[in-house]
Design a protein around this motif. Structure first.
Motif, PDB file in Angstrom:
ATOM      1  N   GLY A  54     -56.963  21.646 100.374  1.00  0.00           N
ATOM      2  CA  GLY A  54     -56.149  22.189 100.393  1.00  0.00           C
ATOM      3  C   GLY A  54     -55.868  22.979 101.635  1.00  0.00           C
ATOM      4  N   ARG A  55     -56.354  23.696 101.841  1.00  0.00           N
ATOM      5  CA  ARG A  55     -57.399  24.975 102.431  1.00  0.00           C
ATOM      6  C   ARG A  55     -57.616  24.317 104.360  1.00  0.00           C
ATOM      7  N   ALA A  56     -58.680  23.384 104.234  1.00  0.00           N
ATOM      8  CA  ALA A  56     -59.919  23.114 104.856  1.00  0.00           C
ATOM      9  C   ALA A  56     -58.470  21.001 105.314  1.00  0.00           C
ATOM     10  N   ALA A  57     -58.398  20.813 104.384  1.00  0.00           N
ATOM     11  CA  ALA A  57     -58.323  19.602 104.580  1.00  0.00           C
ATOM     12  C   ALA A  57     -56.977  19.354 103.124  1.00  0.00           C
ATOM     13  N   LYS A  58     -55.812  18.527 103.451  1.00  0.00           N
ATOM     14  CA  LYS A  58     -54.624  17.953 102.719  1.00  0.00           C
ATOM     15  C   LYS A  58     -54.454  16.769 102.945  1.00  0.00           C
ATOM     16  N   TRP A  59     -54.215  16.018 101.740  1.00  0.00           N
ATOM     17  CA  TRP A  59     -53.565  14.630 101.558  1.00  0.00           C
ATOM     18  C   TRP A  59     -52.688  14.872 100.922  1.00  0.00           C
ATOM     19  N   CYS A  60     -51.846  13.605 100.829  1.00  0.00           N
ATOM     20  CA  CYS A  60     -50.208  14.231 100.128  1.00  0.00           C
ATOM     21  C   CYS A  60     -50.520  12.303  98.771  1.00  0.00           C
ATOM     22  N   ALA A  61     -50.750  12.478  98.092  1.00  0.00           N
ATOM     23  CA  ALA A  61     -51.104  11.041  96.775  1.00  0.00           C
ATOM     24  C   ALA A  61     -49.811  10.263  97.587  1.00  0.00           C
ATOM     25  N   GLU A  62     -48.985  10.401  98.142  1.00  0.00           N
ATOM     26  CA  GLU A  62     -47.871   9.840  98.195  1.00  0.00           C
ATOM     27  C   GLU A  62     -48.202   9.472  99.735  1.00  0.00           C
ATOM     28  N   TRP A  63     -49.378   9.174 100.162  1.00  0.00           N
ATOM     29  CA  TRP A  63     -48.856   9.222 102.268  1.00  0.00           C
ATOM     30  C   TRP A  63     -48.528   8.538 101.872  1.00  0.00           C
ATOM     31  N   TYR A  64     -47.750   7.470 101.669  1.00  0.00           N
ATOM     32  CA  TYR A  64     -46.837   5.840 102.165  1.00  0.00           C
ATOM     33  C   TYR A  64     -45.173   6.642 102.470  1.00  0.00           C
ATOM     34  N   PHE A  65     -45.268   7.564 102.620  1.00  0.00           N
ATOM     35  CA  PHE A  65     -43.458   8.835 102.770  1.00  0.00           C
ATOM     36  C   PHE A  65     -43.960   9.031 104.254  1.00  0.00           C
ATOM     37  N   HIS A  66     -44.888   9.251 104.429  1.00  0.00           N
ATOM     38  CA  HIS A  66     -44.944   9.828 106.113  1.00  0.00           C
ATOM     39  C   HIS A  66     -45.249   8.763 106.559  1.00  0.00           C
ATOM     40  N   PRO A  67     -44.002   8.490 107.666  1.00  0.00           N
ATOM     41  CA  PRO A  67     -44.296   7.544 109.018  1.00  0.00           C
ATOM     42  C   PRO A  67     -46.057   7.603 109.908  1.00  0.00           C
ATOM     43  N   SER A 104     -59.483  13.228 111.168  1.00  0.00           N
ATOM     44  CA  SER A 104     -59.369  14.568 111.046  1.00  0.00           C
ATOM     45  C   SER A 104     -57.837  15.330 111.406  1.00  0.00           C
ATOM     46  N   VAL A 105     -56.984  14.326 111.604  1.00  0.00           N
ATOM     47  CA  VAL A 105     -55.432  14.576 112.320  1.00  0.00           C
ATOM     48  C   VAL A 105     -54.365  14.362 110.757  1.00  0.00           C
ATOM     49  N   LEU A 106     -55.066  13.462 109.876  1.00  0.00           N
ATOM     50  CA  LEU A 106     -54.837  12.669 108.575  1.00  0.00           C
ATOM     51  C   LEU A 106     -54.387  13.891 107.996  1.00  0.00           C
ATOM     52  N   LEU A 107     -55.812  14.441 108.006  1.00  0.00           N
ATOM     53  CA  LEU A 107     -56.261  15.912 106.788  1.00  0.00           C
ATOM     54  C   LEU A 107     -55.870  17.039 107.365  1.00  0.00           C
ATOM     55  N   ASP A 108     -55.797  17.511 108.710  1.00  0.00           N
ATOM     56  CA  ASP A 108     -55.598  18.810 108.949  1.00  0.00           C
ATOM     57  C   ASP A 108     -54.592  19.456 108.175  1.00  0.00           C
ATOM     58  N   PRO A 109     -54.825  20.770 108.177  1.00  0.00           N
ATOM     59  CA  PRO A 109     -53.596  21.306 106.767  1.00  0.00           C
ATOM     60  C   PRO A 109     -52.539  21.184 107.721  1.00  0.00           C
ATOM     61  N   ARG A 110     -52.647  21.549 109.055  1.00  0.00           N
ATOM     62  CA  ARG A 110     -51.385  21.464 110.212  1.00  0.00           C
ATOM     63  C   ARG A 110     -50.500  19.589 110.299  1.00  0.00           C
ATOM     64  N   GLY A 111     -51.365  19.467 109.537  1.00  0.00           N
ATOM     65  CA  GLY A 111     -51.146  17.635 109.996  1.00  0.00           C
ATOM     66  C   GLY A 111     -50.000  17.068 109.200  1.00  0.00           C
ATOM     67  N   PRO A 112     -50.347  15.973 109.613  1.00  0.00           N
ATOM     68  CA  PRO A 112     -49.012  15.313 108.756  1.00  0.00           C
ATOM     69  C   PRO A 112     -48.610  15.765 107.283  1.00  0.00           C
ATOM     70  N   PHE A 113     -49.441  16.107 106.012  1.00  0.00           N
ATOM     71  CA  PHE A 113     -49.680  16.070 104.766  1.00  0.00           C
ATOM     72  C   PHE A 113     -48.923  18.273 104.620  1.00  0.00           C
ATOM     73  N   TYR A 114     -49.138  18.622 106.106  1.00  0.00           N
ATOM     74  CA  TYR A 114     -48.149  20.408 106.096  1.00  0.00           C
ATOM     75  C   TYR A 114     -47.897  20.498 104.829  1.00  0.00           C
ATOM     76  N   ARG A 122     -43.557  16.577  99.001  1.00  0.00           N
ATOM     77  CA  ARG A 122     -42.366  17.070  99.891  1.00  0.00           C
ATOM     78  C   ARG A 122     -42.162  16.614 101.218  1.00  0.00           C
ATOM     79  N   ASN A 123     -41.042  15.761 101.391  1.00  0.00           N
ATOM     80  CA  ASN A 123     -40.688  15.542 102.387  1.00  0.00           C
ATOM     81  C   ASN A 123     -40.778  16.378 103.798  1.00  0.00           C
ATOM     82  N   PRO A 124     -41.435  15.866 104.691  1.00  0.00           N
ATOM     83  CA  PRO A 124     -40.911  16.116 105.682  1.00  0.00           C
ATOM     84  C   PRO A 124     -40.362  16.613 107.119  1.00  0.00           C
ATOM     85  N   GLU A 125     -40.380  18.145 107.884  1.00  0.00           N
ATOM     86  CA  GLU A 125     -39.587  18.033 108.573  1.00  0.00           C
ATOM     87  C   GLU A 125     -39.263  17.254 109.710  1.00  0.00           C
TER      88      GLU A 125
END
Length: 145
Positions: A54-67, A104-114, A122-125
């Protein structure tokens, strides 16, 4: 009279050349994985192992909700299926040009799973851009006709 050329030989009447099949008759190589999800679970995540804290890398268990995530994982799958056929450098190219870049983009803490963590989606804005004034971006499909 036969004339031997290396391990190939030609005899009178052996003038038949291989028949080339039209492109539409050539069967594409079989896929290893049948879907983006299968590729993610069977190939990508088991081989691309990172500490997702969550600090250096983030992932979402429901990744499929992120286009964006779906599109990037699908791009990784399709590139892998294509490049695996290059026995020389294909997989190296896949790692360097595709996996390392997209992961690198997907796991970035400021990436799609931020907004998510490994267990909670949590739904992204989404960006809500305004439409440009009429005529600024003409439809190129209709120009010149």
């Amino acid at each position: 009279m036969n004339s031997d050329i290396g391990r190939f030989s030609t005899a009178p009447g052996d003038t038949e050349t291989p028949i080339e099949r039209p492109a539409e008759e050539q069967k594409p190589p079989d896929l290893v994985y049948g879907s983006t999800e299968e590729f993610l679970h069977e190939q990508l995540l088991p081989t691309y192992v990172r500490d997702v804290d969550g600090r250096a890398a983030k992932w979402c268990a429901e990744w499929y909700f992120h286009p964006e995530a779906v599109s990037r994982v699908e791009a990784l799958w399709r590139a892998w299926e294509h490049l695996r056929l290059d026995g020389a450098t294909g997989i190296s190219v896949w790692w360097k040009d595709h996996a390392d870049h997209h992961m690198s983009v997907l796991l970035d803490p400021r990436g799609p799973f931020y907004k998510c963590d490994i267990k909670t989606h949590r739904n992204p804005e989404h960006l809500e851009p305004k439409k440009a004034p009429e005529g600024w971006f003409p439809d190129v499909r209709t120009q010149g006709t």
